[in-house]
Design a protein around this motif. Structure first.
Motif, PDB file in Angstrom:
ATOM      1  N   VAL A  65       0.843  -1.203   0.000  1.00  0.00           N
ATOM      2  CA  VAL A  65       0.000   0.000   0.000  1.00  0.00           C
ATOM      3  C   VAL A  65       0.874   1.248   0.000  1.00  0.00           C
ATOM      4  O   VAL A  65       0.542   2.252  -0.635  1.00  0.00           O
ATOM      5  CB  VAL A  65      -0.964  -0.020   1.213  1.00  0.00           C
ATOM      6  CG1 VAL A  65      -1.785   1.261   1.286  1.00  0.00           C
ATOM      7  CG2 VAL A  65      -1.882  -1.240   1.128  1.00  0.00           C
ATOM      8  N   GLY A  66       2.001   1.173   0.721  1.00  0.00           N
ATOM      9  CA  GLY A  66       2.975   2.263   0.711  1.00  0.00           C
ATOM     10  C   GLY A  66       2.769   3.244   1.833  1.00  0.00           C
ATOM     11  O   GLY A  66       3.348   3.108   2.908  1.00  0.00           O
ATOM     12  N   GLU A  67       1.920   4.245   1.614  1.00  0.00           N
ATOM     13  CA  GLU A  67       1.649   5.264   2.614  1.00  0.00           C
ATOM     14  C   GLU A  67       0.241   5.800   2.384  1.00  0.00           C
ATOM     15  O   GLU A  67      -0.352   5.555   1.328  1.00  0.00           O
ATOM     16  CB  GLU A  67       2.677   6.397   2.513  1.00  0.00           C
ATOM     17  CG  GLU A  67       2.652   7.132   1.178  1.00  0.00           C
ATOM     18  CD  GLU A  67       3.728   8.194   1.069  1.00  0.00           C
ATOM     19  OE1 GLU A  67       3.686   9.150   1.865  1.00  0.00           O
ATOM     20  OE2 GLU A  67       4.601   8.069   0.184  1.00  0.00           O
ATOM     21  N   PRO A  68      -0.329   6.492   3.357  1.00  0.00           N
ATOM     22  CA  PRO A  68      -1.675   7.041   3.152  1.00  0.00           C
ATOM     23  C   PRO A  68      -1.706   7.981   1.943  1.00  0.00           C
ATOM     24  O   PRO A  68      -0.828   8.824   1.775  1.00  0.00           O
ATOM     25  CB  PRO A  68      -1.946   7.800   4.457  1.00  0.00           C
ATOM     26  CG  PRO A  68      -1.057   7.150   5.467  1.00  0.00           C
ATOM     27  CD  PRO A  68       0.180   6.757   4.717  1.00  0.00           C
ATOM     28  N   THR A  69      -2.735   7.788   1.108  1.00  0.00           N
ATOM     29  CA  THR A  69      -2.863   8.601  -0.103  1.00  0.00           C
ATOM     30  C   THR A  69      -4.238   9.249  -0.157  1.00  0.00           C
ATOM     31  O   THR A  69      -5.179   8.811   0.514  1.00  0.00           O
ATOM     32  CB  THR A  69      -2.674   7.743  -1.368  1.00  0.00           C
ATOM     33  OG1 THR A  69      -3.675   6.709  -1.377  1.00  0.00           O
ATOM     34  CG2 THR A  69      -1.289   7.137  -1.427  1.00  0.00           C
ATOM     35  N   LEU A  70      -4.351  10.284  -0.974  1.00  0.00           N
ATOM     36  CA  LEU A  70      -5.630  10.934  -1.232  1.00  0.00           C
ATOM     37  C   LEU A  70      -5.752  11.151  -2.729  1.00  0.00           C
ATOM     38  O   LEU A  70      -4.959  11.872  -3.324  1.00  0.00           O
ATOM     39  CB  LEU A  70      -5.736  12.274  -0.498  1.00  0.00           C
ATOM     40  CG  LEU A  70      -7.123  12.919  -0.632  1.00  0.00           C
ATOM     41  CD1 LEU A  70      -8.088  12.306   0.370  1.00  0.00           C
ATOM     42  CD2 LEU A  70      -7.051  14.426  -0.437  1.00  0.00           C
ATOM     43  N   ASP A  97      -9.954  19.852  -8.992  1.00  0.00           N
ATOM     44  CA  ASP A  97      -9.925  20.253  -7.587  1.00  0.00           C
ATOM     45  C   ASP A  97      -8.498  20.511  -7.115  1.00  0.00           C
ATOM     46  O   ASP A  97      -8.274  21.332  -6.211  1.00  0.00           O
ATOM     47  CB  ASP A  97     -10.566  19.165  -6.717  1.00  0.00           C
ATOM     48  CG  ASP A  97     -12.043  18.989  -7.008  1.00  0.00           C
ATOM     49  OD1 ASP A  97     -12.733  20.006  -7.186  1.00  0.00           O
ATOM     50  OD2 ASP A  97     -12.506  17.832  -7.056  1.00  0.00           O
ATOM     51  N   ALA A  98      -7.540  19.807  -7.720  1.00  0.00           N
ATOM     52  CA  ALA A  98      -6.144  19.967  -7.301  1.00  0.00           C
ATOM     53  C   ALA A  98      -5.547  21.284  -7.790  1.00  0.00           C
ATOM     54  O   ALA A  98      -4.845  21.981  -7.042  1.00  0.00           O
ATOM     55  CB  ALA A  98      -5.322  18.791  -7.812  1.00  0.00           C
ATOM     56  N   ALA A  99      -5.818  21.651  -9.034  1.00  0.00           N
ATOM     57  CA  ALA A  99      -5.148  22.814  -9.644  1.00  0.00           C
ATOM     58  C   ALA A  99      -5.373  24.113  -8.875  1.00  0.00           C
ATOM     59  O   ALA A  99      -4.399  24.814  -8.546  1.00  0.00           O
ATOM     60  CB  ALA A  99      -5.591  22.953 -11.102  1.00  0.00           C
ATOM     61  N   PRO A 100      -6.633  24.479  -8.541  1.00  0.00           N
ATOM     62  CA  PRO A 100      -6.804  25.757  -7.844  1.00  0.00           C
ATOM     63  C   PRO A 100      -6.236  25.751  -6.427  1.00  0.00           C
ATOM     64  O   PRO A 100      -6.034  26.824  -5.846  1.00  0.00           O
ATOM     65  CB  PRO A 100      -8.330  25.943  -7.819  1.00  0.00           C
ATOM     66  CG  PRO A 100      -8.900  24.592  -8.013  1.00  0.00           C
ATOM     67  CD  PRO A 100      -7.923  23.849  -8.871  1.00  0.00           C
ATOM     68  N   ALA A 128       0.072  19.310  -6.479  1.00  0.00           N
ATOM     69  CA  ALA A 128       0.681  18.532  -7.556  1.00  0.00           C
ATOM     70  C   ALA A 128       0.639  17.051  -7.205  1.00  0.00           C
ATOM     71  O   ALA A 128       0.611  16.672  -6.025  1.00  0.00           O
ATOM     72  CB  ALA A 128       2.123  18.977  -7.770  1.00  0.00           C
ATOM     73  N   ASP A 129       0.638  16.228  -8.223  1.00  0.00           N
ATOM     74  CA  ASP A 129       0.659  14.779  -8.006  1.00  0.00           C
ATOM     75  C   ASP A 129       1.902  14.384  -7.210  1.00  0.00           C
ATOM     76  O   ASP A 129       3.021  14.814  -7.510  1.00  0.00           O
ATOM     77  CB  ASP A 129       0.662  14.061  -9.365  1.00  0.00           C
ATOM     78  CG  ASP A 129       0.527  12.566  -9.220  1.00  0.00           C
ATOM     79  OD1 ASP A 129      -0.459  12.119  -8.614  1.00  0.00           O
ATOM     80  OD2 ASP A 129       1.412  11.835  -9.703  1.00  0.00           O
ATOM     81  N   GLY A 130       1.702  13.588  -6.164  1.00  0.00           N
ATOM     82  CA  GLY A 130       2.811  13.140  -5.324  1.00  0.00           C
ATOM     83  C   GLY A 130       3.156  14.067  -4.179  1.00  0.00           C
ATOM     84  O   GLY A 130       3.995  13.730  -3.334  1.00  0.00           O
ATOM     85  N   ALA A 131       2.523  15.232  -4.134  1.00  0.00           N
ATOM     86  CA  ALA A 131       2.822  16.200  -3.071  1.00  0.00           C
ATOM     87  C   ALA A 131       2.092  15.823  -1.788  1.00  0.00           C
ATOM     88  O   ALA A 131       1.045  15.173  -1.806  1.00  0.00           O
ATOM     89  CB  ALA A 131       2.414  17.599  -3.505  1.00  0.00           C
ATOM     90  N   ALA A 181      -0.846  13.191  -2.181  1.00  0.00           N
ATOM     91  CA  ALA A 181      -1.861  13.419  -3.213  1.00  0.00           C
ATOM     92  C   ALA A 181      -1.586  12.567  -4.443  1.00  0.00           C
ATOM     93  O   ALA A 181      -0.437  12.437  -4.892  1.00  0.00           O
ATOM     94  CB  ALA A 181      -1.887  14.888  -3.603  1.00  0.00           C
ATOM     95  N   ARG A 182      -2.674  11.985  -4.960  1.00  0.00           N
ATOM     96  CA  ARG A 182      -2.632  11.341  -6.276  1.00  0.00           C
ATOM     97  C   ARG A 182      -3.646  12.091  -7.139  1.00  0.00           C
ATOM     98  O   ARG A 182      -4.856  11.947  -6.943  1.00  0.00           O
ATOM     99  CB  ARG A 182      -2.972   9.860  -6.188  1.00  0.00           C
ATOM    100  CG  ARG A 182      -2.015   9.082  -5.304  1.00  0.00           C
ATOM    101  CD  ARG A 182      -2.125   7.571  -5.486  1.00  0.00           C
ATOM    102  NE  ARG A 182      -3.462   7.058  -5.248  1.00  0.00           N
ATOM    103  CZ  ARG A 182      -3.739   5.754  -5.112  1.00  0.00           C
ATOM    104  NH1 ARG A 182      -2.760   4.852  -5.193  1.00  0.00           N
ATOM    105  NH2 ARG A 182      -4.970   5.348  -4.889  1.00  0.00           N
ATOM    106  N   VAL A 183      -3.154  12.931  -8.010  1.00  0.00           N
ATOM    107  CA  VAL A 183      -4.040  13.734  -8.864  1.00  0.00           C
ATOM    108  C   VAL A 183      -4.498  12.838 -10.012  1.00  0.00           C
ATOM    109  O   VAL A 183      -3.693  12.410 -10.841  1.00  0.00           O
ATOM    110  CB  VAL A 183      -3.323  14.994  -9.378  1.00  0.00           C
ATOM    111  CG1 VAL A 183      -4.248  15.804 -10.283  1.00  0.00           C
ATOM    112  CG2 VAL A 183      -2.853  15.849  -8.197  1.00  0.00           C
ATOM    113  N   THR A 184      -5.790  12.543 -10.023  1.00  0.00           N
ATOM    114  CA  THR A 184      -6.289  11.523 -10.944  1.00  0.00           C
ATOM    115  C   THR A 184      -7.779  11.709 -11.197  1.00  0.00           C
ATOM    116  O   THR A 184      -8.511  12.173 -10.315  1.00  0.00           O
ATOM    117  CB  THR A 184      -6.053  10.114 -10.359  1.00  0.00           C
ATOM    118  OG1 THR A 184      -6.721   9.142 -11.164  1.00  0.00           O
ATOM    119  CG2 THR A 184      -6.561   9.997  -8.931  1.00  0.00           C
ATOM    120  N   GLU A 185      -8.215  11.333 -12.373  1.00  0.00           N
ATOM    121  CA  GLU A 185      -9.637  11.377 -12.685  1.00  0.00           C
ATOM    122  C   GLU A 185     -10.385  10.155 -12.150  1.00  0.00           C
ATOM    123  O   GLU A 185     -11.593  10.022 -12.391  1.00  0.00           O
ATOM    124  CB  GLU A 185      -9.835  11.522 -14.193  1.00  0.00           C
ATOM    125  CG  GLU A 185      -9.370  12.878 -14.699  1.00  0.00           C
ATOM    126  CD  GLU A 185      -9.678  13.111 -16.161  1.00  0.00           C
ATOM    127  OE1 GLU A 185     -10.224  12.188 -16.806  1.00  0.00           O
ATOM    128  OE2 GLU A 185      -9.369  14.209 -16.676  1.00  0.00           O
TER     129      GLU A 185
END
Length: 691
Positions: A600-605, A611-614, A618-621, A636-640
């Motif tokens: 699993v690695g670590e807690p992700t969102l 929603d991420a851009a404004p 960034a992805d991975g931040a 963060a995982r920026v994803t559709e």
């Protein structure tokens, strides 16, 4: 030295609908392999990643093997090893002292760490009944849906899972079976190969949704509206089975009137999907014969979860899908098991048998432990005995839960395999056996088989089965009732009404030998009605609900927290958060298994790009997720995969194994559902910012 190798028939104990039949290979007293039973019709020799590594959990270097007594402050996890005699004597003395003042100041806290009857609520329930303790309202997973099914079908009953293979359309609703029901998913995949269409209905594009023909990403807490919109179309276009409705349902005229309110336009607005999606889904559902629904528990974890279950459960009867073995719905099959609850739990042992004990809702344990006690609540909780659960990690509004467990005047005993977040707050930790070391009997909620679990190895260290811990505690309390001497074999045998026709002449000894038995049920259980309701019919309109003060018809109940239902709150916290299970976790049971946690690695969102851009994310931040109840950090995982307006935190981490010592329940609420008094984990507004 001659090697002694043999195979033991067993069953998976975990909170999963599949309840797998196991073969445990034992060599010279050591379990070396856990495999699926190849002959069991749903297990078919296959196990999930978690349970296939069960020996890693049983022989884990951090396994608790001796009784422990706290020596540091609550929550610090500082203990010294003590003898069983010392632990039992001190626990019995403290419980006796509290019970002398008011036994309802004592509370058990348990859930589905094991789903077995023997190591669950048999000897334990007898112990607390005899004590006169408060009762626990065990709501944290399934009680909203269970209530919805009870009012509609009369019990948790549905299709045989094997028959989904012959369905032409499968709606996978509020479910991610790749994570939570791998054997159903294998059946659905075979149905797909035979030409079935698979449609996932889920706010999140899960692993399952990605592999379906269509994904309908509705907003959290809007499932009932979608089901009622489907009804609107089915009725308006005369796509219903009038004969089945007339013979085997109650309340069609009233349901028709209710469904008229849910036009495709209104439903599209509520759910955040298109009108065409609603209309096409209804038409496809009516025209595909047979059509089936695999409903799961994700969709009930919002304010209207009980009514949402009712709404979806009405659909198969409307189109007569129950006529075919491959038509209908499966949410739970647990109601088919002929369980003898009175023999298991012995409520007649209570000091005042006719008195209903104080009921404390496990989903609001934070508020309950922090309550000073008064006439309306009852006595302040002074002692807590936790088994088969890890509430400091899994209960909502975690800061309040930890605060309650941290009370220095609260006496806490925890039965556990590992030093969990909850065990850190215990005064005594008692080492319990795992499934490989004790005997049990299991019903399932995702198939129609009863299973036996035979112990494969001797208990490690000084561990004892839950049943034995409560048995010896009863002896320390000086209780003389013969039922406290019942062996685990006797407890298993007492759990089932073996003479019930569904058991087809099987007895406990035969079940132990063979490992499992299928209930004797029709292949299409409700082709000719025969529901478990008072009327024997599928109850669109429930007279019992009228008597109990509920709306007798399915309806959409808006969430407590959403942009539409609570715009003032949404102005501050505009994102809906859901926290479904990570693939290799099961609630909190496997988080400490290194190989699974590392996968699993670590807690992700997961957060949508819009929603991420404004927010400058960034992805991975690293991000901070927060609301008025609390805050936690994740990557963060920026994803559709997450639809716009919804964020997804795969869960549930042990707090002490997360980098910031927190998990998703920092932000979840103790508010309860419309039916079943269940938690509203997915009825939760947050905002997200760079960490």
């Amino acid at each position: 030295m001659t090697s002694n190798v043999h195979v033991v028939r067993a069953a998976c104990p975990h909170d999963c609908p599949d309840t797998c039949a196991l073969h445990v290979t034992v060599e010279n007293g050591v379990a070396i392999k856990v495999q699926g039973d190849p002959d069991h019709p749903t297990t078919k020799g296959v196990l999930c990643t978690k349970v296939s590594r069960y020996t890693e959990r049983t022989y884990h270097p951090d396994r608790l093997l001796h009784p422990l007594k706290r020596v540091g402050p609550k929550g610090a996890g500082k203990f010294v090893q003590v003898s069983w005699d010392q632990a039992l004597d001190e626990i019995a003395a403290r419980l006796t002292e509290i019970a002398a003042r008011d036994p309802e100041a004592i509370l058990p806290y348990s859930y589905a760490g094991t789903m077995g009857f023997v190591q669950g609520e048999t000897m334990a329930a007898r112990f607390f009944n005899k004590l006169g303790a408060s009762d626990l309202d065990r709501t944290i997973c399934a009680s909203a849906g269970a209530a919805g099914l009870r009012y509609t079908y009369g019990a948790g009953v549905g299709m045989h899972v094997e028959h989904f293979v012959d369905s032409k359309l499968i709606l996978i609703w509020g479910s991610n079976p790749i994570t939570s029901s791998v054997h159903f998913w294998a059946i659905a995949q075979e149905a797909k190969r035979r030409g079935a269409k698979l449609i996932a209905i889920d706010p999140y594009r899960s692993l399952t949704a990605e592999k379906c023909h269509q994904h309908i990403a509705l907003l959290p807490g809007t499932d009932a509206a979608l089901a009622l919109g489907m009804m609107h179309v089915l009725i308006a276009e005369d796509l219903v089975d009038h004969e089945y409705i007339a013979q085997h349902t109650v309340g069609y005229a009233q349901l028709k009137e209710r469904a008229q309110r849910y036009t495709p336009a209104r439903v599209a607005e509520i759910c955040g999907i298109s009108e065409e999606t609603v209309i096409t889904l209804a038409r496809e559902y009516a025209s595909a014969k047979p059509a089936s629904i695999r409903l799961n528990y994700g969709m009930q974890r919002a304010k209207g979860g009980g009514q949402a279950t009712r709404a979806v459960a009405c659909l198969p009867a409307l189109i007569g899908a129950w006529r075919d073995p491959a038509g209908g719905m499966l949410m739970s099959t647990s109601g088919f098991a002929p369980v003898d609850g009175l023999a298991q739990t012995r409520p007649d042992l209570r000091p005042v048998p006719d008195k209903v004990p104080r009921l404390v809702n496990m989903s609001a344990i934070g508020d309950a432990l922090c309550h000073p006690g008064d006439a309306s609540f009852g006595p302040k909780i002074e002692a807590l005995v936790v088994y088969n659960s890890n509430p400091v990690a899994v209960a909502p509004e975690s800061s309040k839960v930890a605060s309650g467990f941290g009370r220095e005047d609260l006496f806490t005993v925890v039965l556990e395999h590992f030093q969990t977040d909850t065990a850190d707050y215990a005064d005594f930790v008692l080492p319990a056996t795992t499934q490989l070391e004790h005997l049990d009997i299991h019903k399932a909620y995702g198939h129609t088989y009863l299973l036996a679990n035979n112990p494969a190895i001797a208990p490690l260290g000084e561990t004892k089965p839950n049943s034995e811990i409560f048995r010896v505690l009863a002896q320390r309390m000086g209780w003389q009732e013969p039922c406290f001497l019942d062996s685990d074999d006797q407890l298993a045998e007492q759990s089932i009404r073996w003479a019930d026709p569904r058991m087809a002449g099987t007895d406990w000894e035969t079940l132990k030998r063979d490992g499992w038995v299928r209930y004797d049920l029709p292949e299409a259980p409700f082709a000719n009605g025969g529901f478990f309701t008072p009327s024997g019919k599928c109850e669109f309109y429930s007279e019992r609900m009228v008597q109990e003060g509920f709306d007798p018809l399915p309806d959409w109940v808006p969430p407590y927290e959403s942009v539409a239902s609570n715009p003032k709150l949404a102005a501050r916290y505009p994102l809906a958060m859901i926290s479904p299970p990570a693939r290799n976790f099961l609630n909190s049971s496997f988080v400490n298994v290194d190989s699974l946690r590392s996968s699993v690695g670590e807690p992700t969102l997961d957060i949508h790009p819009a929603d991420a851009a404004p927010r400058g994310i960034a992805d991975g931040a690293g991000v901070r997720i927060f609301n008025d109840r609390g805050t936690l950090n994740a990557k963060a995982r920026v994803t559709e995969k997450a639809r716009e307006g919804v964020v997804v935190g795969l869960s549930i981490w042990w707090k002490k194994l997360a980098p910031d010592g927190k998990n998703a329940n920092e932000v979840t609420s103790q508010q309860l559902t419309d039916l079943g008094r269940a938690p509203t984990f997915y009825d939760c507004l947050v905002d997200v910012a760079p960490a």
